[in-house]
Design a protein around this motif. Structure first.
Motif, PDB file in Angstrom:
ATOM      1  N   VAL A   1       4.011 -38.873  46.052  1.00  0.00           N
ATOM      2  CA  VAL A   1       3.867 -37.729  45.494  1.00  0.00           C
ATOM      3  C   VAL A   1       1.617 -38.016  45.864  1.00  0.00           C
ATOM      4  O   VAL A   1       1.270 -39.248  45.882  1.00  0.00           O
ATOM      5  CB  VAL A   1       3.737 -36.440  45.151  1.00  0.00           C
ATOM      6  CG1 VAL A   1       3.412 -35.205  45.118  1.00  0.00           C
ATOM      7  CG2 VAL A   1       5.733 -36.410  44.670  1.00  0.00           C
TER       8      VAL A   1
ATOM      9  N   TRP B   1      13.165 -44.062  40.158  1.00  0.00           N
ATOM     10  CA  TRP B   1      12.451 -44.392  38.182  1.00  0.00           C
ATOM     11  C   TRP B   1      11.947 -45.412  38.703  1.00  0.00           C
ATOM     12  O   TRP B   1      11.139 -45.732  37.995  1.00  0.00           O
ATOM     13  CB  TRP B   1      13.121 -43.508  37.956  1.00  0.00           C
ATOM     14  CG  TRP B   1      12.350 -42.994  36.287  1.00  0.00           C
ATOM     15  CD1 TRP B   1      12.350 -43.859  35.520  1.00  0.00           C
ATOM     16  CD2 TRP B   1      11.892 -41.955  36.435  1.00  0.00           C
ATOM     17  NE1 TRP B   1      11.485 -42.550  34.477  1.00  0.00           N
ATOM     18  CE2 TRP B   1      11.543 -41.561  35.466  1.00  0.00           C
ATOM     19  CE3 TRP B   1      11.312 -40.995  37.471  1.00  0.00           C
ATOM     20  CZ2 TRP B   1       9.867 -40.574  34.969  1.00  0.00           C
ATOM     21  CZ3 TRP B   1      10.094 -39.498  37.493  1.00  0.00           C
ATOM     22  CH2 TRP B   1       9.783 -39.463  35.728  1.00  0.00           C
TER      23      TRP B   1
ATOM     24  N   GLN C   1      -1.208 -30.859  47.139  1.00  0.00           N
ATOM     25  CA  GLN C   1      -0.739 -31.799  47.896  1.00  0.00           C
ATOM     26  C   GLN C   1      -1.058 -32.020  49.307  1.00  0.00           C
ATOM     27  O   GLN C   1      -1.193 -30.997  50.294  1.00  0.00           O
ATOM     28  CB  GLN C   1       0.561 -31.494  47.544  1.00  0.00           C
ATOM     29  CG  GLN C   1       1.708 -31.749  46.315  1.00  0.00           C
ATOM     30  CD  GLN C   1       3.097 -31.272  45.845  1.00  0.00           C
ATOM     31  OE1 GLN C   1       3.560 -32.157  46.943  1.00  0.00           O
ATOM     32  NE2 GLN C   1       3.503 -30.882  45.336  1.00  0.00           N
TER      33      GLN C   1
ATOM     34  N   ASP D   1       9.058 -26.559  33.888  1.00  0.00           N
ATOM     35  CA  ASP D   1       9.613 -27.564  34.250  1.00  0.00           C
ATOM     36  C   ASP D   1      10.412 -27.912  35.705  1.00  0.00           C
ATOM     37  O   ASP D   1      11.192 -28.349  35.366  1.00  0.00           O
ATOM     38  CB  ASP D   1      10.657 -27.237  33.444  1.00  0.00           C
ATOM     39  CG  ASP D   1      11.430 -28.913  32.956  1.00  0.00           C
ATOM     40  OD1 ASP D   1      11.242 -29.567  33.013  1.00  0.00           O
ATOM     41  OD2 ASP D   1      13.281 -28.233  32.702  1.00  0.00           O
ATOM     42  N   ARG D   2       9.308 -27.156  36.486  1.00  0.00           N
ATOM     43  CA  ARG D   2      10.168 -27.613  37.695  1.00  0.00           C
ATOM     44  C   ARG D   2      10.186 -28.886  38.189  1.00  0.00           C
ATOM     45  O   ARG D   2      10.410 -29.340  39.592  1.00  0.00           O
ATOM     46  CB  ARG D   2       9.103 -26.841  38.678  1.00  0.00           C
ATOM     47  CG  ARG D   2       8.188 -27.832  38.764  1.00  0.00           C
ATOM     48  CD  ARG D   2       6.981 -26.343  39.308  1.00  0.00           C
ATOM     49  NE  ARG D   2       5.146 -27.375  39.228  1.00  0.00           N
ATOM     50  CZ  ARG D   2       4.687 -27.165  38.305  1.00  0.00           C
ATOM     51  NH1 ARG D   2       4.934 -26.978  37.379  1.00  0.00           N
ATOM     52  NH2 ARG D   2       3.127 -27.768  38.268  1.00  0.00           N
ATOM     53  N   LEU D   3       9.603 -29.841  38.134  1.00  0.00           N
ATOM     54  CA  LEU D   3      10.447 -31.701  38.725  1.00  0.00           C
ATOM     55  C   LEU D   3      11.297 -31.873  38.262  1.00  0.00           C
ATOM     56  O   LEU D   3      11.696 -33.027  38.417  1.00  0.00           O
ATOM     57  CB  LEU D   3       8.577 -32.349  38.030  1.00  0.00           C
ATOM     58  CG  LEU D   3       7.747 -32.133  38.308  1.00  0.00           C
ATOM     59  CD1 LEU D   3       6.366 -32.751  38.429  1.00  0.00           C
ATOM     60  CD2 LEU D   3       7.279 -31.784  39.798  1.00  0.00           C
TER      61      LEU D   3
ATOM     62  N   ASP E   1       1.667 -31.957  35.155  1.00  0.00           N
ATOM     63  CA  ASP E   1       3.036 -31.484  35.999  1.00  0.00           C
ATOM     64  C   ASP E   1       3.953 -31.947  35.511  1.00  0.00           C
ATOM     65  O   ASP E   1       5.651 -31.000  35.178  1.00  0.00           O
ATOM     66  CB  ASP E   1       3.178 -32.071  37.760  1.00  0.00           C
ATOM     67  CG  ASP E   1       1.572 -31.487  37.838  1.00  0.00           C
ATOM     68  OD1 ASP E   1       1.321 -29.854  37.654  1.00  0.00           O
ATOM     69  OD2 ASP E   1       1.047 -32.186  39.172  1.00  0.00           O
ATOM     70  N   TYR E   2       4.403 -33.284  34.357  1.00  0.00           N
ATOM     71  CA  TYR E   2       5.306 -33.554  34.301  1.00  0.00           C
ATOM     72  C   TYR E   2       5.318 -33.187  32.569  1.00  0.00           C
ATOM     73  O   TYR E   2       4.045 -33.564  32.740  1.00  0.00           O
ATOM     74  CB  TYR E   2       5.750 -35.248  34.484  1.00  0.00           C
ATOM     75  CG  TYR E   2       6.700 -35.922  34.121  1.00  0.00           C
ATOM     76  CD1 TYR E   2       8.575 -35.080  34.238  1.00  0.00           C
ATOM     77  CD2 TYR E   2       6.764 -37.093  33.487  1.00  0.00           C
ATOM     78  CE1 TYR E   2       9.066 -36.367  33.868  1.00  0.00           C
ATOM     79  CE2 TYR E   2       7.934 -37.687  32.539  1.00  0.00           C
ATOM     80  CZ  TYR E   2       9.243 -36.898  32.983  1.00  0.00           C
ATOM     81  OH  TYR E   2      10.838 -37.924  32.238  1.00  0.00           O
TER      82      TYR E   2
ATOM     83  N   GLY F   1      13.875 -32.893  40.821  1.00  0.00           N
ATOM     84  CA  GLY F   1      13.635 -33.839  41.205  1.00  0.00           C
ATOM     85  C   GLY F   1      13.338 -35.404  40.438  1.00  0.00           C
ATOM     86  O   GLY F   1      13.869 -36.219  41.039  1.00  0.00           O
ATOM     87  N   VAL F   2      12.690 -35.569  39.120  1.00  0.00           N
ATOM     88  CA  VAL F   2      13.367 -36.377  38.914  1.00  0.00           C
ATOM     89  C   VAL F   2      14.733 -36.947  38.413  1.00  0.00           C
ATOM     90  O   VAL F   2      15.276 -38.715  38.228  1.00  0.00           O
ATOM     91  CB  VAL F   2      11.945 -35.770  37.153  1.00  0.00           C
ATOM     92  CG1 VAL F   2      12.877 -37.405  36.056  1.00  0.00           C
ATOM     93  CG2 VAL F   2      10.934 -35.713  37.389  1.00  0.00           C
TER      94      VAL F   2
END
Length: 496
Positions: free
Chosen positions: A390, A353, A283, A338-340, A171-172, A343-344
């Protein structure tokens, strides 16, 4: 390309950084050209200095480099190496592994430092940064050869220029190729294509004995199988050839809410066994009362040219989600991968982080996934996950997972459950409590036939690792004895 020698004097802002010239075996310390030993002590004149081999890159012993290598994304374990190699070439890694092997110094490869429990650290040894090995070669047919330090995001961009893509992504995607291939690399596409390990056709590695070897399913197959998912115990991955598939231009992204765990898991299982979607995950989040009883099935259908135009009626037929809460959106393929990113960025801006991340990652047998997941979720509260944390829960197909070192439950449809926790790094009491909770959860899963997915923070012994690898243990142990006979590689995993 080798690094320019003048870079030695520019790293980390030092105008005239001292250069390591050798190793003092008597005191077991690196010696710099200004006569100082690593650690700052003035070295007495000695005939015992063992010269450093010529390097294209740099061997670093400054405090900033050592401190960075003594930390990781988990911010829980801190082991300080004696030196850090920033290689200018693969030859540097070969030379320094041989050098360390001859002197009994441990060696740990480090990609993006996204481990959570000190796996890429070594106390008093050498950390090898693989990030400089980021070359992405030309696409040839349906494969591409990349350096171990290449990020999956960069690989995707490079191959999309040819209408192709790696089949499986975590996912990342800002992780290194060598890093994920050392542990597994699971994602929502795994039910279709296996793990990222299953997309590798060839590896280039440096063994613990300092040999540069190319291996594949038909060439040094024992080494190939031991390295993929082998936690860095036999060799350092320096390059990989990856299989590619046709990429879609756009995808349709479905987020389907559920209020019942068993229904949620059953619908996920149905989707992966029928193969309706290219991507299936899920999720679990906290309800208003703080209990983790809200479920979202996440599925993605790839559009042309990778598949037909998505048909909502056909894709969603028979699913028992809450239609009123469903969210459906079309987006570009890379935007989905690259949808995260947003959020990152928000987590980094908020300082989260840098929090501690005592993650729990386990694989549940499919036939007992519902009661096991319910038991683990029942013990969770918001403070056990933390801000930005998560909980993931989604099925895999065991028949697609073909590499022996990636251990899976003996069940045709196991489930990956990941509790991606976050807590303040200075709150040692909470970190210790969550590590203990991870161990308890693991034992519950293990006793039901489950396993850990080894990217998290579960206290493990060498005996635990033997149990974990099970029938694959003799293969790994034999490869370790053959390719790393002095046992210098990746001690932070604690496998041997």
């Amino acid at each position: 390309m080798p690094l320019e020698p003048t870079r030695r004097n520019a790293l980390h802002g030092f105008a005239a950084m001292a250069v390591v010239i050798g190793f003092d075996p008597l005191n077991r310390l690196w010696v710099t050209d200004d006569g100082r030993q690593e650690g700052g002590a003035r070295r007495a004149a000695s005939d015992t200095l063992e010269a450093l081999p010529p390097l294209d890159g740099t061997l670093l012993v400054d405090e900033a480099s050592l401190a960075a290598a003594a930390d990781d994304y988990g911010h829980i374990v801190h082991r300080t190496p004696s030196a850090v190699l920033r290689p200018g070439s693969v030859a540097d890694i070969v030379a320094m592994v041989r050098y360390c092997n001859a002197r009994g110094l441990k060696v740990a490869p480090r990609g993006q430092g996204h481990t959570t429990y000190g796996q890429a650290q070594t106390e008093g040894g050498l950390v090898v940064e693989t990030s400089p090995l980021d070359r992405i070669g030309q696409v040839s047919g349906n494969t591409v050869t990349v350096g171990a330090g290449a990020l999956w995001s960069s690989v995707a961009k490079a191959t999309l220029a040819h209408g192709l893509t790696p089949p499986v992504f975590t996912d990342y995607i800002e992780l290194s190729v060598g890093g994920t291939l050392s542990v597994g690399g699971l994602g929502g596409q795994t039910h279709r294509h296996g793990s990222q390990l299953d997309t590798v056709t060839e590896l280039k590695v440096v063994t613990g004995a300092g040999e540069l070897i190319t291996c594949s399913p038909t060439r040094r197959a024992d080494l190939f199988r031991a390295v993929l998912g082998g936690l860095g115990q036999c060799a350092i991955i320096v390059g990989a050839t990856l299989r590619l598939v046709t990429a879609p231009e756009t995808v349709r992204h479905y987020q389907l809410p559920y209020s019942d765990l068993e229904t949620f898991l059953a619908d996920q299982r149905r989707l992966v066994t029928e193969g309706r979607f290219s991507y299936v995950e899920g999720q679990v989040s906290a309800a208003e009362d703080g209990s983790f009883t809200t479920y979202v099935l996440e599925a993605v259908a790839y559009g042309p040219p990778a598949g037909p135009a998505p048909d909502d009626t056909q894709l969603l037929a028979g699913l028992r989600h809450d239609p009123a809460g469903a969210q459906i959106a079309d987006m570009g393929y890379y935007a989905f991968l690259d949808r995260l990113a947003a959020g990152v960025a928000a987590l980094k801006e908020a300082g989260l982080w840098d929090w501690a991340h005592p993650w729990l990652n386990v694989m549940l047998p499919g036939d007992s996934a519902a009661p096991l997941a319910a038991s683990l979720l029942q013990d969770l509260g918001p403070d056990d996950v933390g801000p930005g944390g998560v909980v993931l829960l989604y099925p895999l197909l065991r028949e697609r997972l073909r590499q022996p070192m990636l251990r899976t439950p003996d069940d045709p449809v196991p489930y990956l459950m990941s509790v991606l926790r976050a807590c303040p790094p200075g709150d040692t009491a909470t970190v210790d409590r969550l590590l203990a909770a991870n161990r308890t959860a693991y034992e519950t899963v293990r006793d039901s036939g489950g396993l850990q997915y080894p990217v998290g923070s579960i206290p493990f012994t060498a005996a635990d690792w033997r149990d974990h690898f099970g029938p694959a243990w003799p293969q790994l142990a034999a490869a370790r004895k053959c390719y790393d006979p002095r046992g210098v590689l990746t001690p932070g995993q604690g496998v041997f």
